[in-house]
Design an enzyme around this catalytic site. Structure first.
Site, short mmCIF file in Angstrom:
data_model
loop_
_atom_site.label_atom_id
_atom_site.label_comp_id
_atom_site.label_asym_id
_atom_site.label_seq_id
_atom_site.Cartn_x
_atom_site.Cartn_y
_atom_site.Cartn_z
N LEU A 17 -0.26 51.44 -11.35
CA LEU A 17 -0.53 51.54 -12.78
C LEU A 17 -1.98 51.19 -13.12
O LEU A 17 -2.41 51.41 -14.25
CB LEU A 17 0.41 50.62 -13.56
N ARG A 18 -2.71 50.64 -12.14
CA ARG A 18 -4.07 50.17 -12.36
C ARG A 18 -4.07 49.04 -13.40
O ARG A 18 -3.09 48.34 -13.56
CB ARG A 18 -5.02 51.32 -12.72
N ASN A 42 -2.52 46.06 -5.60
CA ASN A 42 -3.88 46.16 -5.05
C ASN A 42 -4.92 46.34 -6.15
O ASN A 42 -5.65 47.32 -6.21
CB ASN A 42 -3.98 47.29 -4.01
N HIS A 137 2.57 49.46 4.01
CA HIS A 137 1.69 50.61 4.19
C HIS A 137 1.49 50.75 5.69
O HIS A 137 0.75 49.98 6.30
CB HIS A 137 0.35 50.41 3.48
N HIS A 175 5.91 55.48 1.42
CA HIS A 175 5.26 56.80 1.43
C HIS A 175 5.17 57.37 2.85
O HIS A 175 4.08 57.68 3.33
CB HIS A 175 3.90 56.79 0.74
N LEU A 220 -3.80 58.70 0.88
CA LEU A 220 -3.52 57.95 2.10
C LEU A 220 -2.13 57.34 2.00
O LEU A 220 -1.81 56.74 0.98
CB LEU A 220 -4.57 56.85 2.32
N ASP A 248 4.10 56.92 -5.36
CA ASP A 248 2.75 56.54 -4.97
C ASP A 248 1.74 57.20 -5.89
O ASP A 248 0.65 57.60 -5.48
CB ASP A 248 2.45 56.87 -3.51
N HIS A 252 -7.20 58.01 -10.03
CA HIS A 252 -8.62 57.67 -9.99
C HIS A 252 -9.33 58.56 -11.00
O HIS A 252 -8.95 59.72 -11.19
CB HIS A 252 -9.22 57.93 -8.60
#
EC number: 3.5.2.3
Length: 348
Positions: A17-18, A42, A137, A175, A220, A248, A252
């Site tokens: 979600l940033r 992250n 991951h 993912h 990724l 996922d 950006h």
């Protein structure tokens, strides 16, 4: 062939979600479809403990659309220094639902990640004790390993060992992108599951590389060859409860993707369930979508299934060329193209 598809409301078991101004856009896109979402930690700095998770959760809740019941399920970012006590405190909070293993340098904002798997064994023991799932991951990051081989290498070097050493620890291989990963999950004990993205079901590396480089397909773990795409479709439509939805979705800003060294991530949350419906329809398996999207995930996490429903209709519509993303814009997956399924909005 039905032109309407009604499902229990799905959840997204892996979303980005940033933060900051972007939440005003990303939270609404997720809440449009999903009842809950496992929110990746992250950020910069990352979400490392319960206090930071709570602060982030409050920012997400504040960005929900009016009357939305969307529930963010928070995740801790594991580091070499994550303690057993931090795990226990997070579990006791009631809002932290998992902890995430990012190998250092594997993906966006993973520089604070784990440098050696052994460094988090104390945390993993505590997670197994309290019933907190480990989200993985699954890529090695050594320079000599080809980017297309990093997932398989991670299974062989690390994941088998973790699953064997911690037999009661729930593990979500996130993912997954290869037939190797799908086979590993199928053959692993019942405490091992996996999420699969819509873009890895719909696309392979040819879509990204043939006829010119298409940066909005770059993610990724990277898109693999078509044989791996087919293996993922096999897993998703199989009805096996080990496999469930995780977009996922990773936005950006346009300028960060359309660059000489562009960022990894595809933004799919704006039309996630519609994209999954297209993938399942390719396999004549729309009857398996509800299990994958709405049932297997909560069952694996030990959470109740949603009780309300959503309806998709077979109706062509054009995806937007761009969407607002805080102070910038984001180019979504399938920008400007025609989608074949459409979510009926409430009251429609």
């Amino acid at each position: 062939m039905s032109d309407r598809l009604t499902l229990l409301r799905p959840d997204d078991w892996h979303i980005h979600l940033r933060d900051g101004a972007a939440l005003a856009n990303t939270v609404g896109d997720a809440a449009r479809t999903f009842g809950r979402a496992i929110v990746m930690p992250n950020l910069v700095p990352p979400v490392r403990n319960a206090a930071e998770a709570d602060a982030y959760r409050q920012r997400i809740l504040a960005a929900r659309p009016a009357a939305s019941r969307f529930e963010p399920l928070m995740v801790l970012y594991l580091t070499d220094r994550t303690s057993a006590e931090e795990i226990r405190t997070a579990k006791a909070s009631g809002f932290v639902h998992a902890a995430k293993l990012y190998p250092a340098g594997a993906t966006t904002n993973s520089d604070s990640g784990v440098t050696r798997i052994d460094n988090i064994f104390e945390a993993l023991e505590a997670m197994a004790e309290v019933g907190m799932p480990l989200l993985v991951h699954g890529e090695v990051t050594r320079a000599e390993v080809d980017v297309f081989d990093r997932e398989k290498q991670f299974i062989d070097e690390h994941l088998r060992r973790v699953v064997e050493r911690f037999p009661t620890l729930k593990v979500v291989f996130e993912h997954i992108t290869t037939g190797d990963a799908a086979q590993f999950v199928r053959e692993a004990p019942a405490n091992v599951g996996a999420t699969i993205t819509a873009h890895h079901l719909l696309y392979n590396r040819n879509h990204m590389l043939v006829g010119g480089i298409r940066p909005h397909f770059y993610c990724l773990p990277i898109l693999k060859r078509n044989t791996h795409q087919e293996a993922l479709l096999d897993a998703a439509v199989s009805g096996n409860p080990k496999f469930f939805l995780g977009t996922d979705s990773a936005p950006h800003a346009r300028h960060a993707k359309e660059a000489a060294c562009g960022c990894a991530g595809c933004y799919s949350a704006y039309a996630a369930i519609e994209l999954y419906a297209e993938a399942f329809e390719q396999r004549n398996a729309l009857d398996k979508l509800e299990g994958f999207a709405s049932l297997h995930g909560p069952d694996f996490y030990g959470l109740p299934r949603n009780t309300d429903r959503i309806t998709l209709v077979r109706e062509e519509w054009q995806a937007p060329a761009s969407l607002p993303f805080g102070d910038f814009d984001v180019v979504p997956l399938r920008a400007g193209e025609t989608l074949r399924w459409k979510l009926l909005e409430a009251g429609a």
